[in-house]
Design an enzyme around this catalytic site. Sequence first.
Site, PDB file in Angstrom:
ATOM      1  N   ARG A  74       0.816  -1.233   0.000  1.00 30.00           N
ATOM      2  CA  ARG A  74       0.000   0.000   0.000  1.00 30.00           C
ATOM      3  C   ARG A  74       0.844   1.276   0.000  1.00 30.00           C
ATOM      4  O   ARG A  74       0.471   2.274  -0.614  1.00 30.00           O
ATOM      5  CB  ARG A  74      -0.925  -0.056   1.235  1.00 30.00           C
ATOM      6  CG  ARG A  74      -1.925   1.064   1.359  1.00 30.00           C
ATOM      7  CD  ARG A  74      -2.886   0.746   2.503  1.00 30.00           C
ATOM      8  NE  ARG A  74      -3.554   1.916   3.045  1.00 30.00           N
ATOM      9  CZ  ARG A  74      -4.777   2.319   2.698  1.00 30.00           C
ATOM     10  NH1 ARG A  74      -5.463   1.653   1.806  1.00 30.00           N
ATOM     11  NH2 ARG A  74      -5.311   3.374   3.256  1.00 30.00           N
ATOM     12  N   ILE A 103      -7.503   7.298  -1.071  1.00 31.39           N
ATOM     13  CA  ILE A 103      -7.665   5.831  -1.059  1.00 31.39           C
ATOM     14  C   ILE A 103      -8.390   5.548   0.250  1.00 31.39           C
ATOM     15  O   ILE A 103      -8.014   6.090   1.298  1.00 31.39           O
ATOM     16  CB  ILE A 103      -6.345   5.017  -0.930  1.00 31.39           C
ATOM     17  CG1 ILE A 103      -5.212   5.593  -1.743  1.00 31.39           C
ATOM     18  CG2 ILE A 103      -6.586   3.561  -1.233  1.00 31.39           C
ATOM     19  CD1 ILE A 103      -3.947   4.719  -1.670  1.00 31.39           C
ATOM     20  N   SER A 104      -9.385   4.689   0.207  1.00 29.46           N
ATOM     21  CA  SER A 104     -10.128   4.346   1.412  1.00 29.46           C
ATOM     22  C   SER A 104      -9.213   3.668   2.421  1.00 29.46           C
ATOM     23  O   SER A 104      -8.156   3.149   2.071  1.00 29.46           O
ATOM     24  CB  SER A 104     -11.263   3.375   1.080  1.00 29.46           C
ATOM     25  OG  SER A 104     -12.104   3.938   0.108  1.00 29.46           O
ATOM     26  N   GLN A 105      -9.672   3.628   3.690  1.00 24.15           N
ATOM     27  CA  GLN A 105      -8.886   2.929   4.716  1.00 24.15           C
ATOM     28  C   GLN A 105      -8.822   1.437   4.348  1.00 24.15           C
ATOM     29  O   GLN A 105      -9.725   0.935   3.662  1.00 24.15           O
ATOM     30  CB  GLN A 105      -9.510   3.133   6.092  1.00 24.15           C
ATOM     31  CG  GLN A 105     -10.808   2.355   6.285  1.00 24.15           C
ATOM     32  CD  GLN A 105     -11.509   2.725   7.578  1.00 24.15           C
ATOM     33  OE1 GLN A 105     -12.505   3.429   7.559  1.00 24.15           O
ATOM     34  NE2 GLN A 105     -11.002   2.223   8.674  1.00 24.15           N
TER      35      GLN A 105
END
Length: 296
Positions: free
Chosen positions: A117, A143-145
């Site tokens: 990530r 970017i989402s968690q």
Amino acid sequence: MSSRKSTGNLQISSHKIKDLAYEPLGMPTERVIRLNAQYTQNNPEYSDRKEIIRHLITPAELLIKTRKPARSPFAKPEHHGQADIYAYSRQRMVKEQLIARGINDENVLRAMAAVPRHLFVNEALYPTAYEDRPLPIACGQTISQPYTVALMCQMLMAEKGMKILEIGTGSGYQAAVLREMGLKVFSVERIKELYTHTKEFLTAKLGYHDMQLFLSDGTLGLELFAPYDRIIVAAGGPAIPEALKNQLADNGIMLIPVGKEKMSQNLIRVFKLGGSCRKENLGATTFVDLIGKQGW
Ligand code: SAH
């Protein structure tokens, strides 16, 4: 009209749009450019379509490279010659943020453990990349968690080899996770800067030559390669775009954040059965805006 061709492990349709017949595969670049010029001259109002046709050059180029069996670029513990010093943080993320909160799809967990990530964000943010929160990327997007990305992947109930359309490529993180899950990824981004950067990053840097990336308005879907077994939308709009419902295959599943107000949505799971769509509300969520003809 569409006819199906099988090329290696990918199925591609050849379509006809507005009197322009063309085939995505094997078409010489000069011919694509000539057809594009001709098409733009005759249909100036269809500039979105033109983008799609222009980018068809890419899948053809990429498919030639994929004749080699695709392997995960993350199979080795090193990425571009650097030791992966974040491997431990990533394992902890999987254990403490995903497994502990009920993510139990082995395929999703494996993909989340594989994709680094940190490489998808600005280098200054590397140390925060495995924390339990969304991260900013270029052009004011996010970017989402990790938990949200994993939950969406699990809620898709996808099987290896399925064809998935992602709307909102952004950094390419979710697309890479979907690819690591063994899906055939088609991803659309509307911001040129993000599209260009992410395409270069995913292909040239990470070696994902089998992902199909497009610059276009994703609220209109990606008609050329429809139907899709799964559709995942990474941005929230006021309603579910009709184009996406139409491009979802029968027995297909779509995940999309929908809300009458910006920045506040419910995550909706759509099941398409016998041509009609049944909706399930999976709860409140917050995504960036889905901007386009059938969005905001
Ligand atoms: N999946 C991405 C999330 C990026 S945020 C990731 O893992 O990084 C959502 C993205 O959706 C943004 O990049 C935004 O530009 C894009 N987007 C918004 N509306 C869109 C549209 N109509 N078509 C394609 N992309 C869109």
